[in-house]
Design a protein around this motif. Structure first.
Motif, short mmCIF file in Angstrom:
data_model
loop_
_atom_site.label_atom_id
_atom_site.label_comp_id
_atom_site.label_asym_id
_atom_site.label_seq_id
_atom_site.Cartn_x
_atom_site.Cartn_y
_atom_site.Cartn_z
N THR A 2 79.81 35.97 40.98
CA THR A 2 81.12 36.03 41.59
C THR A 2 81.49 37.36 42.23
OG1 THR A 2 82.09 36.61 39.46
CG2 THR A 2 82.02 34.26 40.03
N GLU A 3 80.92 38.44 41.81
CA GLU A 3 81.34 39.74 42.30
C GLU A 3 80.16 40.51 42.89
OE1 GLU A 3 83.38 41.94 39.28
OE2 GLU A 3 84.59 40.23 38.67
N ALA A 4 80.49 41.47 43.78
CA ALA A 4 79.46 42.36 44.30
C ALA A 4 78.95 43.22 43.15
CB ALA A 4 80.03 43.24 45.41
N VAL A 5 77.67 43.46 43.13
CA VAL A 5 77.08 44.24 42.04
C VAL A 5 77.07 45.71 42.42
CG1 VAL A 5 75.04 44.55 40.62
CG2 VAL A 5 75.64 42.28 41.42
N PRO A 6 77.74 46.55 41.63
CA PRO A 6 77.73 47.98 41.91
C PRO A 6 76.36 48.59 41.62
CG PRO A 6 78.98 47.53 39.92
CD PRO A 6 78.53 46.21 40.47
N ARG A 7 76.14 49.76 42.16
CA ARG A 7 74.89 50.47 41.92
C ARG A 7 74.82 50.88 40.46
NH1 ARG A 7 73.38 54.95 41.31
NH2 ARG A 7 72.79 56.79 42.34
N LEU A 8 73.69 50.65 39.85
CA LEU A 8 73.48 51.01 38.44
C LEU A 8 72.23 51.86 38.30
CD1 LEU A 8 74.16 47.62 36.64
CD2 LEU A 8 75.25 49.76 36.08
N ASP A 9 72.33 52.91 37.49
CA ASP A 9 71.17 53.71 37.11
C ASP A 9 71.41 54.25 35.71
OD1 ASP A 9 72.74 56.07 37.29
OD2 ASP A 9 72.17 56.37 39.37
N ALA A 10 70.54 55.11 35.23
CA ALA A 10 70.62 55.59 33.84
C ALA A 10 71.91 56.34 33.54
CB ALA A 10 69.41 56.47 33.53
N HIS A 79 64.33 48.97 32.52
CA HIS A 79 64.18 47.96 33.58
C HIS A 79 64.91 46.68 33.19
CE1 HIS A 79 62.18 44.49 35.45
NE2 HIS A 79 62.20 45.25 36.53
N ASP A 80 64.64 46.18 31.98
CA ASP A 80 65.26 44.93 31.53
C ASP A 80 66.77 45.09 31.35
OD1 ASP A 80 62.70 43.93 31.58
OD2 ASP A 80 62.50 43.80 29.39
N LEU A 81 67.19 46.24 30.86
CA LEU A 81 68.61 46.51 30.66
C LEU A 81 69.36 46.54 32.00
CD1 LEU A 81 70.88 47.26 28.70
CD2 LEU A 81 70.13 49.63 28.87
N LEU A 82 68.79 47.19 33.00
CA LEU A 82 69.43 47.23 34.31
C LEU A 82 69.55 45.83 34.90
CD1 LEU A 82 67.84 50.46 35.80
CD2 LEU A 82 70.27 50.10 35.25
N GLU A 83 68.53 45.01 34.72
CA GLU A 83 68.58 43.63 35.20
C GLU A 83 69.70 42.86 34.50
OE1 GLU A 83 65.54 39.97 34.81
OE2 GLU A 83 64.72 41.72 35.86
N LEU A 84 69.79 42.99 33.18
CA LEU A 84 70.84 42.33 32.41
C LEU A 84 72.23 42.81 32.85
CD1 LEU A 84 71.86 40.56 30.03
CD2 LEU A 84 71.57 42.60 28.59
N LEU A 85 72.40 44.11 32.97
CA LEU A 85 73.71 44.67 33.33
C LEU A 85 74.13 44.28 34.74
CD1 LEU A 85 73.38 48.18 31.68
CD2 LEU A 85 74.77 46.24 30.88
N ARG A 86 73.19 44.23 35.66
CA ARG A 86 73.52 43.79 37.03
C ARG A 86 74.02 42.34 37.01
NH1 ARG A 86 68.46 46.72 38.52
NH2 ARG A 86 69.19 48.69 39.38
N ASP A 87 73.33 41.51 36.26
CA ASP A 87 73.73 40.11 36.16
C ASP A 87 75.11 39.99 35.51
OD1 ASP A 87 73.23 37.25 36.38
OD2 ASP A 87 72.98 37.28 34.20
N MET A 88 75.33 40.73 34.43
CA MET A 88 76.61 40.67 33.74
C MET A 88 77.74 41.22 34.62
SD MET A 88 75.44 41.70 29.90
CE MET A 88 76.89 41.11 29.03
N ALA A 89 77.47 42.27 35.37
CA ALA A 89 78.48 42.83 36.27
C ALA A 89 78.83 41.82 37.37
CB ALA A 89 77.99 44.14 36.87
N ALA A 90 77.82 41.15 37.91
CA ALA A 90 78.05 40.15 38.95
C ALA A 90 78.90 38.99 38.45
CB ALA A 90 76.71 39.64 39.49
N ARG A 91 78.80 38.70 37.16
CA ARG A 91 79.56 37.60 36.56
C ARG A 91 80.92 38.04 36.02
NH1 ARG A 91 75.97 33.32 36.10
NH2 ARG A 91 73.82 33.91 36.40
#
Length: 98
Positions: A2-10, A79-91
């Motif tokens: 539903t939402e644009a995914v912001p940039r995520l890094d460490a 790597h896996d955490l960033l993938e999870l967080l991007r998905d959660m942020a988008a939702r």
């Protein structure tokens, strides 16, 4: 999603969004997004991360907690955490604060 995914890094700081409720189910987690009425499920690793995000944390802090709690190397965990967080942020389940 539903939402644009912001940039995520460490160094990104993340926290569980306010517009949700969650429950622990024998080590897993179930989250209800109040904005869209959709339930989401997390396995033990995701539930561990979710519990830590009750307070704002950096991705690096979350990665280090996952490495300490589970048998995974830091690169894979991040790597896996960033993938999870991007998905959660988008939702709309996670807020990214820089």
């Amino acid at each position: 999603m539903t939402e644009a995914v912001p940039r995520l890094d460490a160094t990104s700081r993340v926290v569980a969004a306010r517009d949700q409720v969650s429950a622990d189910l024998d080590g897993d987690a179930v989250i209800l997004n109040l904005a869209d009425g959709v339930y989401y499920g997390l396995d033990a690793v995701g539930a561990h991360v979710w519990a830590l995000m009750a307070e704002p944390r950096t991705v690096a802090e979350l990665r280090d907690a996952v490495v300490a709690a589970f048998e995974v190397d830091a690169a894979t965990a991040e790597h896996d955490l960033l993938e999870l967080l991007r998905d959660m942020a988008a939702r709309g389940l996670v807020e990214v604060r820089g």
